[in-house]
Design an enzyme around this catalytic site. Structure first.
Site, short mmCIF file in Angstrom:
data_model
loop_
_atom_site.label_atom_id
_atom_site.label_comp_id
_atom_site.label_asym_id
_atom_site.label_seq_id
_atom_site.Cartn_x
_atom_site.Cartn_y
_atom_site.Cartn_z
N SER A 7 88.61 15.65 -1.56
CA SER A 7 89.96 15.45 -1.42
C SER A 7 90.36 16.78 -1.59
O SER A 7 90.36 17.27 -2.66
CB SER A 7 90.43 14.50 -2.21
OG SER A 7 91.72 14.35 -2.25
N HIS A 32 88.80 15.19 3.06
CA HIS A 32 89.64 13.99 2.96
C HIS A 32 91.02 14.78 2.87
O HIS A 32 91.17 15.51 1.52
CB HIS A 32 89.21 13.24 1.90
CG HIS A 32 90.07 11.78 1.38
ND1 HIS A 32 89.63 10.74 2.25
CD2 HIS A 32 91.11 11.63 0.99
CE1 HIS A 32 90.78 9.77 1.96
NE2 HIS A 32 91.65 10.32 1.05
N ASP A 34 95.05 14.09 2.06
CA ASP A 34 96.01 12.88 1.54
C ASP A 34 97.45 13.29 2.00
O ASP A 34 97.88 14.46 1.67
CB ASP A 34 96.00 12.84 0.16
CG ASP A 34 94.71 11.98 -0.48
OD1 ASP A 34 94.38 11.09 0.16
OD2 ASP A 34 94.19 12.60 -1.24
N MET A 36 101.22 12.19 2.09
CA MET A 36 101.93 11.53 1.40
C MET A 36 103.68 11.70 1.60
O MET A 36 103.91 13.02 1.69
CB MET A 36 101.80 11.65 -0.13
CG MET A 36 100.58 11.51 -0.60
SD MET A 36 100.63 11.56 -2.41
CE MET A 36 98.70 11.73 -2.70
N HIS A 65 94.12 10.52 5.53
CA HIS A 65 94.51 9.08 4.80
C HIS A 65 95.98 9.19 4.70
O HIS A 65 96.61 10.05 3.95
CB HIS A 65 93.77 9.29 3.44
CG HIS A 65 94.44 8.05 2.53
ND1 HIS A 65 94.13 7.99 1.06
CD2 HIS A 65 95.01 7.05 2.63
CE1 HIS A 65 94.60 6.89 0.54
NE2 HIS A 65 95.12 6.16 1.54
N MET A 67 99.46 8.03 3.41
CA MET A 67 100.21 7.12 2.73
C MET A 67 101.62 7.49 3.09
O MET A 67 102.42 7.88 2.20
CB MET A 67 99.76 7.56 0.99
CG MET A 67 98.30 7.32 0.64
SD MET A 67 97.79 7.77 -1.01
CE MET A 67 97.04 9.30 -0.54
N MET A 136 91.19 1.71 -2.47
CA MET A 136 91.72 2.46 -3.52
C MET A 136 91.26 2.16 -4.89
O MET A 136 91.36 0.87 -5.28
CB MET A 136 93.23 2.61 -3.44
CG MET A 136 93.70 3.47 -2.02
SD MET A 136 93.14 4.83 -1.83
CE MET A 136 93.94 5.67 -3.41
N GLY A 141 98.97 7.97 -5.04
CA GLY A 141 100.24 8.90 -5.11
C GLY A 141 100.14 10.12 -5.99
O GLY A 141 100.56 11.08 -5.74
N PHE A 142 98.86 10.04 -6.62
CA PHE A 142 98.73 11.41 -7.69
C PHE A 142 97.11 11.57 -7.67
O PHE A 142 96.33 10.57 -8.05
CB PHE A 142 99.23 11.35 -8.96
CG PHE A 142 100.87 11.23 -8.97
CD1 PHE A 142 101.59 12.45 -8.78
CD2 PHE A 142 101.38 10.10 -8.66
CE1 PHE A 142 103.10 12.51 -8.65
CE2 PHE A 142 102.90 10.05 -8.71
CZ PHE A 142 103.53 11.17 -8.55
N GLY A 143 96.83 12.57 -7.90
CA GLY A 143 95.46 13.12 -8.39
C GLY A 143 95.07 12.92 -9.72
O GLY A 143 95.98 12.99 -10.44
N GLY A 144 93.98 12.99 -10.10
CA GLY A 144 93.21 12.91 -11.37
C GLY A 144 93.75 11.69 -12.20
O GLY A 144 93.73 11.75 -13.29
N ASP A 174 88.12 5.74 -2.86
CA ASP A 174 88.96 6.77 -3.42
C ASP A 174 89.65 6.58 -4.43
O ASP A 174 90.56 5.84 -4.77
CB ASP A 174 89.92 7.13 -2.11
CG ASP A 174 90.91 8.33 -2.39
OD1 ASP A 174 90.47 9.21 -3.48
OD2 ASP A 174 91.65 8.57 -1.63
N GLY A 175 89.43 7.57 -5.40
CA GLY A 175 90.22 7.34 -6.76
C GLY A 175 89.71 7.67 -8.24
O GLY A 175 88.90 6.56 -8.43
N GLY A 176 89.78 8.78 -8.67
CA GLY A 176 89.02 8.79 -10.16
C GLY A 176 87.42 8.76 -10.10
O GLY A 176 86.89 8.50 -11.20
N GLY A 196 88.30 14.21 -5.92
CA GLY A 196 89.02 15.39 -5.81
C GLY A 196 88.95 16.11 -6.99
O GLY A 196 88.20 17.09 -6.99
N SER A 197 89.59 15.72 -8.26
CA SER A 197 89.46 16.45 -9.39
C SER A 197 87.85 16.68 -9.97
O SER A 197 87.42 17.41 -10.46
CB SER A 197 89.96 16.02 -10.45
OG SER A 197 90.11 14.62 -10.56
#
Length: 218
Positions: A7, A32, A34, A36, A65, A67, A136, A141-144, A174-176, A196-197
């Site tokens: 991401s 990927h 994002d 927003m 993606h 959003m 999700m 809305g936010f990374g990390g 996707d996410g964490g 991502g992170s």
């Protein structure tokens, strides 16, 4: 084959082309992106011009993606800008089937994204025409953010439905997701891993390590 989709939300935006080349050289399958709008989610990221710019320097497909509110208004522009995969949120679109038809008519692989609290039941009637479903595993809305463990059961349930119906629909998650939890996501049934992170703390080494893990799952 499991696919890795780094991401770019966590990339260095001052050196995007450099980061993209590092990802490509070390085995990333998809990029990927994002998008927003500050309305559907409480953050603003990139738009059509940035997607178009990235498509000109990327040698691998772009996974956009959305959003955003009323995603059907912008599908054509994002696909024209270079999206090979495109997904929108069921929570943001009133006419899901119509929007899916539009995206497919424009030549993209199309998916629907679900927030953590949205049940997979809402996709029952359109699942056969989806190329992928984006689950999700954080609130968008936010990374990390921290991975939400309860979403694994949603991935398992969706995988079972896809098998029961003999569909080719892929599951994107996707996410964490990081190196220390990606295996349980794969075991639950994920086909496309977004991180991502979990990648950009060391994009070269982490991309290699993710790919090594993904290659052990079929």
């Amino acid at each position: 084959m499991k696919l890795l989709a780094p991401s770019l939300l966590s990339a260095n935006f001052a050196n995007l082309e450099k980061d993209i080349k590092i990802l490509e050289e070390n085995g990333a399958d998809i990029l990927h992106l994002d998008v927003m709008d500050g309305h559907f989610v409480p953050n603003i990221t990139i738009g059509i011009p940035v997607v178009e710019a990235i498509s000109k320097v990327s040698q691998i497909p772009l996974d956009v993606h959305l959003m955003i509110e009323e995603p059907s208004r912008y599908l054509k522009e994002f696909i024209k800008a270079g999206a090979s995969y495109i997904s929108f949120h069921v929570e943001a679109e009133k006419h899901i089937h119509r929007t899916l038809d539009l995206a497919k008519s424009l030549g993209a692989k199309v998916g629907v994204a679900l927030n953590p609290a949205t049940p997979i039941l809402v996709l029952e009637d359109v699942l056969p025409i989806l190329d992928f479903v984006l689950i999700m595993t954080v609130n968008p809305g936010f990374g990390g953010q921290r991975f939400l463990e309860f979403t694994l059961e949603k991935v398992r349930k969706l995988k079972n439905i896809i098998k029961e119906k003999s569909l080719n629909t892929l599951i994107e998650v996707d996410g964490g997701i990081k190196l220390d939890n990606v295996e349980k996501v794969l075991k639950a049934g994920a086909d496309i891993i977004v991180s991502g992170s979990g990648i950009f703390s060391n994009p070269k080494e982490n991309t290699k390590k993710f790919k090594q893990i993904l290659k052990s799952y079929f």
